[in-house]
Design a protein around this motif. Structure first.
Motif: not given
Length: 695
Positions: A87-88, A30-35, A124-126
């Motif tokens: 979701l991420a 989940a660390k791929a998530l940028q809030v 970016p990853e999403l």
């Protein structure tokens, strides 16, 4: 020749579809998530900010559970963690079809635009995994290079039927407004994931928003939730985990429990008086210490972050030791359920939590409005609300013991104006005259000045008497209300001969067929005589969640299915009867003078108190389960609605309007046309003032 893609881009696109899942913890993926926020700025999702969300999020990747249920306060990071971060992880580590179920279709569209789209654009990853085809990026349906689809849904049979979905993520479930109950929606969600067997997952998260009516309920276990429907009922189906953190003083672990019990607040009766008299912000600061149940030390908010970082989850039946180890077996369940108290929320201070509670108590104490109390219990304290009226059973004998000594039909000291309410029955008018004013407590109180029933009309029966009243048939029978109620004056109890008029009269115009037509005709006849300004027809509002009152001008002249006689010329007060009765029930239970206190005269019959306590507060609202007489309860509720319509709670009693002034300054109080005042009684009753009022 036009080139649509290179061989390399095709290989990369295909590779994304056949990439094997990454075997890592959900919280790591989940660390791929940028809030992203509304201003466009973004920051990485950080599990250290809300450490209590790590275990619930990681549990969504466990094959031992078919669902994760999370109950917690607003602004605790539960939606970002269990919906956005989940979701991420799915998009970057384990692509699979998913659906986010919001409160309504509008809420689903808004969530997609303001949360999902922004997060994908800022991450970016999403963003790199989103399908490059424009038609694959819609508001309610998005596709990714891996073939994963992301749907936005709402509580509807058509939305939650006929689909195979790996993850159904339900957010804010206690506020669902679709055509499905929460249990039905949750059951359909489990069916959607069943095709994926142990890999499928349903997530349901929300702040509690449903009330419960058992005011005497006490938990038999520290992990037990209240007997409420919605997310609380889903939590009860799971293994019931609670958050335990260490006391920085003694090192013992204790539960970050829902509600406000940890703040060692005074009894509710005392609080209701202090929040009116004292500075609420200073009061909140004084009580904002969270007390350790082991050593009793009051802990300051500055310790909360460290306590959260050392916290652990424990299920019902397990024991947490000072070093953070958990022993004991969880009960076997296919649902992992978590309940986080509002005291642990990362984004709200303890002082703010207590202050909001006190502000809501002040609103209730001064106006009788309970909605702010319900809101702060739900979103700040993370606990279901039990209405004030359901917190204890009304005892008519206790009310009767409080009866005071003043003459029948006399206006006792303290009353500033009179309000009459009329219940129209098939063969009678039931009347209550209630006085509103300032008591010895210095707060707005109520006095029962008169209570009677009109049964005979002015129509001769041919033998020297009069026929019984028949309001649905005879307009002339309503004229009895002019002399006996609308234009009536009551003598003051000071023996001066002065009298006070009835300032406002509310007439319930529902009931037997024909009543509404006669009520409208009667009000129009009052207008001709200029008696209409202080008379309002009242009726219960069918919308239980609506405002306490609203004034309307009903018009059914163009409707063939209605024959009420309304033409848009007669004002009507629609009253939220359930909530007004909550106010009455809470007020009549007050044992000592103070805000809302009811003064009862000693001449009231026992039947009056029986009527006042005839109904019970249930999950459906107030119900007369035994079909007993309840006119007194109804009429008190109507009177509270009239007082709100007159803006009585907002009156500045140091400079009130003339009609609410003290007797010597009130132009409505006069000596002419006065009936002789009853002689003062030799026996007087001493009213004991609450010891808390001087605080």
């Amino acid at each position: 020749m036009t080139t649509y893609a290179t061989a390399r881009s095709v290989r990369l696109g295909v590779a994304e579809m056949i990439r094997p899942p990454r075997r890592i913890l959900v919280s790591e993926g989940a660390k791929a998530l940028q809030v992203a926020n509304a201003a466009g700025a973004a920051g990485a999702w950080d599990p250290h900010t809300t450490p209590y969300m790590v275990e619930p999020l990681d549990t969504t990747g466990s094959r031992h559970y078919e669902a994760v249920v999370f109950v917690g306060p607003a602004r605790s990071g539960k939606t970002i963690s269990l919906i956005d971060a989940r979701l991420a992880y799915l998009i970057t580590c384990n692509p699979a079809d998913a659906m986010v179920v919001q409160m309504s279709k509008d809420a689903a569209e808004d969530y997609s635009k303001t949360r999902i789209s922004r997060s994908i654009a800022a991450s970016p990853e999403l963003r790199s995994r989103l399908s490059p085809r424009a038609h694959d990026d819609n508001i309610l349906l998005k596709f990714f290079r891996s073939g994963m689809s992301l749907r936005m849904g709402w509580p509807s049979v058509s939305v939650l039927s006929g689909k195979d979905i790996h993850d159904v993520l339900m957010t804010d479930v206690d506020n669902y407004t679709g055509d499905l109950a929460i249990d039905e929606c949750f059951g359909l969600a489990l069916k959607r994931t069943q095709t994926y067997m142990s890999a499928g997952m349903v997530v349901a998260e929300s702040s509690p928003a449903t009330d419960y009516a058992d005011g005497a309920w006490k938990p038999s276990d520290p992990h037990q939730g209240p007997p409420a429907a919605g997310i609380a009922a889903l939590y009860a189906r799971g293994d019931r985990r609670r958050w335990y953190w260490p006391c920085p003083e003694c090192g013992e672990r204790f539960q970050a429990a829902p509600g406000y019990d940890g703040f060692a607040l005074p009894p509710l009766e005392e609080l209701l008086e202090r929040v009116v008299l004292d500075d609420v912000q200073k009061l909140a600061r004084h009580y904002s210490l969270l007390h350790c149940p082991h050593c009793g030390v009051g802990l300051q908010h500055r310790w909360k972050e460290g306590m959260n970082r050392s916290g652990v989850w424990a299920a019902e039946g397990q024991v947490v030791h000072p070093d953070g180890t958990v022993t004991g077996e969880r009960q076997e369940a296919r649902i992992a359920s978590f309940w986080l108290g509002g005291v642990a929320a990362a984004y709200q201070s303890w002082e703010s939590l207590v202050e909001r509670y006190f502000q809501a108590l002040r609103t209730f104490a001064t106006t009788g409005e309970e909605r702010p109390l319900k809101t702060t219990h739900n979103v700040d304290g993370a606990i279901n609300y039990v209405p004030m009226a359901a917190r204890s059973v009304s005892d008519p004998n206790e009310m009767r013991k409080r009866a005071e000594d003043w003459g029948r039909g006399a206006v006792p000291p303290g009353v500033r104006f009179l309000a009459a309410t009329v219940d129209v029955q098939g063969n009678r008018f039931v009347v209550l005259v209630l006085g509103f004013g300032i008591g010895e407590s210095g707060q707005l109180e109520r006095w029962v000045v008169d209570s009677f029933t009109l049964r005979t009309s002015a129509r001769p029966d041919g033998s020297g008497g009069f026929l019984p009243l028949d309001p649905p048939k005879y307009l002339e029978d309503w004229e009895r209300l002019v002399e006996k109620v609308i234009t009536r004056r009551y003598p003051l109890a000071d023996g001066t001969g002065r009298t006070m008029p009835i300032r406002v009269t509310g007439i319930d115009w529902g009931g037997k067929s024909g009543t509404s037509v006669r009520a409208l005709e009667f009000w129009r006849s009052l207008k001709v005589r200029n008696l209409h300004t202080r008379v309002r027809l009242i009726k219960g509002d069918t919308r239980r969640e609506g405002p306490l009152f609203r004034e309307t001008f009903p018009d059914s002249s163009k409707r063939k299915d209605r024959k009420s006689g309304s033409k848009g010329d007669v004002p009507q007060l629609l009253l939220n009867v359930d909530r007004l009765k909550d106010t009455v029930s809470a007020n009549v239970k007050r044992a000592e003078p103070g805000p809302g206190y009811y003064h009862f005269p000693d001449w009231l019959p026992e039947a009056f108190y029986a009527e006042l306590t005839a109904e019970s507060r249930t999950a459906k609202g107030w119900e007369n389960l035994a079909n007993r007489r309840n006119e007194a309860f109804d009429l008190c509720g109507y009177a509270e609605g009239l007082a709100l319509w007159m803006k009585v709670p907002a009156i500045n009693w140091t400079a009130p309007p003339s009609w609410a002034a003290e007797w010597d300054d009130n132009p409505d109080v006069r000596a002419d046309d006065a009936a002789p005042a009853p002689p003062p009684r030799a026996r007087t009753r001493r009213v004991i003032r609450s010891k808390y009022l001087g605080r």
